[in-house]
Motif scaffolding. Structure first.
Motif, mmCIF file in Angstrom:
data_model
loop_
_atom_site.group_PDB
_atom_site.id
_atom_site.type_symbol
_atom_site.label_atom_id
_atom_site.label_comp_id
_atom_site.label_asym_id
_atom_site.label_seq_id
_atom_site.Cartn_x
_atom_site.Cartn_y
_atom_site.Cartn_z
ATOM 1 N N ASN A 32 14.894 13.610 41.894
ATOM 2 C CA ASN A 32 13.873 14.049 40.941
ATOM 3 C C ASN A 32 14.399 13.894 39.516
ATOM 4 N N ILE A 33 13.932 12.895 38.787
ATOM 5 C CA ILE A 33 14.419 12.672 37.421
ATOM 6 C C ILE A 33 13.951 13.761 36.468
ATOM 7 N N THR A 34 12.951 14.553 36.881
ATOM 8 C CA THR A 34 12.440 15.625 36.020
ATOM 9 C C THR A 34 12.950 16.993 36.472
ATOM 10 N N GLU A 35 14.093 17.027 37.129
ATOM 11 C CA GLU A 35 14.631 18.274 37.687
ATOM 12 C C GLU A 35 14.789 19.366 36.635
ATOM 13 N N THR A 36 15.152 18.991 35.406
ATOM 14 C CA THR A 36 15.408 20.002 34.370
ATOM 15 C C THR A 36 14.265 20.118 33.356
ATOM 16 N N SER A 37 13.105 19.570 33.681
ATOM 17 C CA SER A 37 12.023 19.521 32.698
ATOM 18 C C SER A 37 11.467 20.897 32.339
ATOM 19 N N ASP A 38 11.661 21.891 33.219
ATOM 20 C CA ASP A 38 11.113 23.224 32.943
ATOM 21 C C ASP A 38 12.154 24.170 32.347
ATOM 22 N N VAL A 39 13.332 23.670 32.012
ATOM 23 C CA VAL A 39 14.331 24.520 31.368
ATOM 24 C C VAL A 39 13.874 24.816 29.937
ATOM 25 N N GLN A 87 14.993 14.440 28.230
ATOM 26 C CA GLN A 87 15.166 15.802 28.755
ATOM 27 C C GLN A 87 14.173 16.102 29.875
ATOM 28 N N GLY A 88 13.969 15.106 30.746
ATOM 29 C CA GLY A 88 13.138 15.285 31.915
ATOM 30 C C GLY A 88 11.648 15.155 31.686
ATOM 31 N N VAL A 89 11.237 14.841 30.454
ATOM 32 C CA VAL A 89 9.808 14.712 30.128
ATOM 33 C C VAL A 89 9.510 13.255 29.790
ATOM 34 N N SER A 90 8.425 12.723 30.347
ATOM 35 C CA SER A 90 8.056 11.334 30.139
ATOM 36 C C SER A 90 7.062 11.198 28.988
ATOM 37 N N PHE A 91 7.337 10.239 28.092
ATOM 38 C CA PHE A 91 6.456 9.939 26.963
ATOM 39 C C PHE A 91 6.021 8.478 27.042
ATOM 40 N N GLU A 92 4.781 8.220 26.623
ATOM 41 C CA GLU A 92 4.250 6.856 26.611
ATOM 42 C C GLU A 92 3.548 6.595 25.282
ATOM 43 N N ASN A 93 3.373 5.304 24.981
ATOM 44 C CA ASN A 93 2.660 4.869 23.776
ATOM 45 C C ASN A 93 3.248 5.488 22.503
ATOM 46 N N VAL A 94 4.570 5.469 22.419
ATOM 47 C CA VAL A 94 5.249 6.034 21.260
ATOM 48 C C VAL A 94 5.133 5.067 20.080
ATOM 49 N N VAL A 95 4.690 5.576 18.943
ATOM 50 C CA VAL A 95 4.612 4.802 17.700
ATOM 51 C C VAL A 95 5.300 5.607 16.604
ATOM 52 N N LEU A 96 6.311 5.004 15.977
ATOM 53 C CA LEU A 96 7.054 5.655 14.905
ATOM 54 C C LEU A 96 6.837 4.891 13.602
ATOM 55 N N THR A 97 6.597 5.631 12.524
ATOM 56 C CA THR A 97 6.459 5.051 11.185
ATOM 57 C C THR A 97 7.630 5.523 10.332
ATOM 58 N N PHE A 98 8.271 4.566 9.651
ATOM 59 C CA PHE A 98 9.481 4.837 8.882
ATOM 60 C C PHE A 98 9.264 4.593 7.393
ATOM 61 N N LYS A 99 9.892 5.421 6.588
ATOM 62 C CA LYS A 99 9.962 5.193 5.149
ATOM 63 C C LYS A 99 11.362 5.552 4.682
ATOM 64 N N ASP A 100 12.061 4.556 4.135
ATOM 65 C CA ASP A 100 13.429 4.750 3.631
ATOM 66 C C ASP A 100 14.323 5.404 4.681
ATOM 67 N N GLY A 101 14.178 4.932 5.920
ATOM 68 C CA GLY A 101 15.033 5.374 7.012
ATOM 69 C C GLY A 101 14.496 6.513 7.836
ATOM 70 N N ARG A 102 13.615 7.303 7.280
ATOM 71 C CA ARG A 102 13.168 8.527 7.956
ATOM 72 C C ARG A 102 11.867 8.294 8.721
ATOM 73 N N ILE A 103 11.762 8.896 9.894
ATOM 74 C CA ILE A 103 10.508 8.874 10.655
ATOM 75 C C ILE A 103 9.542 9.846 9.992
ATOM 76 N N ILE A 104 8.521 9.314 9.354
ATOM 77 C CA ILE A 104 7.563 10.169 8.649
ATOM 78 C C ILE A 104 6.322 10.445 9.488
ATOM 79 N N ASP A 105 6.168 9.684 10.583
ATOM 80 C CA ASP A 105 5.038 9.928 11.480
ATOM 81 C C ASP A 105 5.458 9.505 12.882
#
Length: 371
Positions: free
Chosen positions: A100-107, A240-258
């Motif tokens: 179970n790859i999500t064994e620790t998801s509820d910690v 950390q045991g939680v699955s995410f999809e369709n991740v979109v990151l926006t950067f400005k001067d190195g920092r994730i602003i969205d």
């Protein structure tokens, strides 16, 4: 009688991946394995090399209980004990499995953070920076399910990938390492992605079976404040045991602003763990010819042929852009045609298109030349 595939894997791990020498101590950390045949093979190979094996057998469900009920003081004391042990080791192999790859998801988050910062971080820093180490998975039905294959087919795939001729891959990587070392500006273009950053002055590190099995990547880090644009990842990512999809990151001067995903609130919660979590600690090019599709296992997914990963959080000491964080989250973009294609440019020169290297000195890294 030992499975010859396990014997070959154990031999490669001891003689190539960690290059164990006579008199060296090695910690074998075996996590969630359904049986201990590989453990026995490793012990035999350690003794053949003249080393001294120390074995730690772990169960992921027990780890979950420790995380759920432990205290900050207990985690800190556990970290001290295991750090002292790690300091006595010259080499380390971790083989990780589990149903179970999500064994620790509820910690709870506070417990997870204490476990990570007070216990895991000091031990991991010692292991990564002061031992010869390699980490790998062990095949099971759960992994086969994630890969959408039968268990038997997945085992065949696993041993093809893990027993690849990594010395041949290593030699072919030298040209990419040299190109990355002399590159200033990088541009990544794919559907929904147009990202630019600098890697000037930062080392490029080849990964060819020394630290991970399976392997197949060359990594560096961006100049911390140089990242600008948008990156739309096209593979699922587990943190950390939680699955995410369709991740979109926006950067400005190195920092994730969205940051957006199928769970935007949760992804931003992770990226708000500390200041460094919103900056990038690693940029890597994946090129294992046998790994073609994501299976929600980052040790495989980050090596996918024709991929990159761009990692929020902690930088590695080998390619250190100064970013510090409790987070190191490898997220993957595949640029082969069936995933929408894409290009990588080094100083305005097209280096890779649709997952294939386009310049002569890098052609040996295309999949047909690494098989």
């Amino acid at each position: 009688m030992r499975d010859p595939r396990l014997q070959e894997l154990a031999k490669n791990l001891i003689t190539y991946s960690v290059d164990l020498k006579p008199g060296e101590n090695i910690l074998l950390e075996m996590i969630g394995l359904p049986d201990q045949e590989l453990t026995k093979c490793l012990i035999e190979e350690v003794h053949k090399a003249g080393g001294r094996p120390f074995v730690d057998l772990r169960d992921p469900s027990v780890t979950r209980s420790l995380m759920m009920y432990g205290t900050k003081e207990q985690f800190a004391q556990l970290g001290e004990f295991e750090l002292a042990r790690m300091k006595a080791m010259q080499a380390y192999i971790a083989v990780r499995s589990g149903d179970n790859i999500t064994e620790t998801s509820d910690v709870p988050d506070d417990k997870r953070r204490m476990y990570s910062i007070d216990y895991q971080r000091p031990v991991t820093n010692q292991r990564v920076n002061h031992t010869k180490w390699v980490v790998l998975r062990y095949p099971n039905a759960s992994m086969a399910q994630l890969a959408n294959t039968s268990t038997e087919a997945f085992e065949d795939f696993y041993f093809r990938v893990c027993n690849l001729d990594y010395s041949k891959m290593s030699a072919a990587m030298d040209a990419l390492v040299e190109r990355m070392r002399r590159t200033d500006r990088v541009r990544i273009v794919s559907p929904g992605t147009d990202l630019s950053f600098s890697i000037k002055g930062l080392p490029a590190i080849k990964c060819a079976g020394r630290n991970n099995i399976p392997d197949g990547e060359v990594f560096t880090a961006p100049v911390r404040d140089s990242v600008n644009g948008v990156l739309a990842y096209n593979t699922p990512t587990v943190y950390q045991g939680v699955s995410f999809e369709n991740v979109v990151l926006t950067f400005k001067d190195g920092r994730i602003i969205d940051a957006r995903s199928n769970d935007t609130e949760a992804i931003n919660h992770i990226l708000d763990a500390d200041e460094g979590a919103r900056y990038i600690g690693e940029f890597s090019i994946g090129l294992n010819p046998h790994i073609r599709h994501p299976m929600k296992d980052i040790l495989f997914d980050e090596k996918i042929d024709g991929s990159i990963h761009f990692t929020p959080g902690q930088a590695y000491e080998e390619a250190d852009n100064g970013n510090r964080s409790s987070v190191h989250w490898d997220m993957v973009l595949i640029q082969r045609p069936e995933y929408g294609g894409g290009e990588i440019y080094f100083d305005d020169e097209l280096i890779r298109k649709d997952g294939r290297f386009m310049v002569k000195d890098l052609e040996p890294l295309n999949p047909e030349n690494l098989m």
